[in-house]
Design a protein around this motif. Structure first.
Motif, short mmCIF file in Angstrom:
data_model
loop_
_atom_site.label_atom_id
_atom_site.label_comp_id
_atom_site.label_asym_id
_atom_site.label_seq_id
_atom_site.Cartn_x
_atom_site.Cartn_y
_atom_site.Cartn_z
N MET A 26 0.77 -1.00 0.37
CA MET A 26 0.46 -0.47 0.08
C MET A 26 0.97 1.24 -0.13
O MET A 26 0.41 2.43 -0.47
N ARG A 27 1.37 1.29 0.43
CA ARG A 27 2.79 1.96 0.73
C ARG A 27 3.43 2.73 -0.60
O ARG A 27 3.54 3.82 -0.87
N ASP A 28 4.02 1.45 -1.72
CA ASP A 28 4.57 1.37 -2.23
C ASP A 28 3.03 1.75 -3.36
O ASP A 28 3.55 2.99 -4.51
N HIS A 29 2.44 1.32 -3.77
CA HIS A 29 1.50 2.20 -4.61
C HIS A 29 1.01 3.64 -3.94
O HIS A 29 0.98 3.98 -5.15
N ASN A 30 0.59 3.67 -2.77
CA ASN A 30 0.47 5.14 -2.91
C ASN A 30 1.73 6.66 -2.72
O ASN A 30 1.90 7.81 -3.22
N ALA A 31 3.39 5.83 -3.28
CA ALA A 31 4.11 6.67 -3.55
C ALA A 31 4.61 6.21 -4.75
O ALA A 31 6.12 6.90 -5.11
N GLY A 32 3.45 5.78 -5.57
CA GLY A 32 3.99 5.64 -7.50
C GLY A 32 4.43 5.20 -7.62
O GLY A 32 5.50 4.32 -8.17
N LYS A 33 5.19 4.02 -6.43
CA LYS A 33 6.23 2.33 -7.07
C LYS A 33 5.43 1.78 -7.14
O LYS A 33 6.17 0.31 -7.29
N PRO A 40 -0.43 6.72 -12.15
CA PRO A 40 -1.37 8.34 -12.10
C PRO A 40 -3.09 7.96 -11.66
O PRO A 40 -3.36 9.28 -11.86
N ARG A 41 -3.18 7.28 -11.39
CA ARG A 41 -4.42 7.39 -9.87
C ARG A 41 -4.43 7.09 -9.31
O ARG A 41 -5.37 7.08 -8.28
N ARG A 42 -3.41 8.04 -7.67
CA ARG A 42 -3.00 7.99 -7.24
C ARG A 42 -3.46 9.12 -6.47
O ARG A 42 -4.29 10.19 -6.94
#
Length: 85
Positions: A26-33, A40-42
């Motif tokens: 989840m941290r990675d998704h929200n950090a763009g990783k 681009p959908r954060r």
């Protein structure tokens, strides 16, 4: 533990994946990783989570969910939210 999950993106779309560390993912998704799709959908919000003993089982469930219609995925997320409440 292994997890299959669905996140809802800022634009309302859904993304399904699997991981063995849901907090890091989840941290990675929200950090763009996390994934090209979610970058681009954060921000993304966890709306569904299932736990599995093996990576293979989590991946099989991910595959099954990815082949569901959007309405079916939304039903899963509704049930998950009700169960958590």
């Amino acid at each position: 533990m292994n997890y299959t999950y669905i996140v809802q993106c800022h634009d309302g779309t859904l993304y399904t994946g699997w991981t063995n560390n849901i907090d890091k993912r989840m941290r990675d998704h929200n950090a763009g990783k996390g994934a090209k799709y979610t970058k681009p959908r954060r921000p993304v919000v966890l709306v569904y989570l299932e736990m599995f003993e093996t990576k293979e089982d989590a991946m099989k469930r991910e595959y099954a969910i990815k082949h569901m219609r959007r309405a079916e995925k939304l039903e899963l997320t509704k049930k998950y939210r009700r169960d958590k409440a």
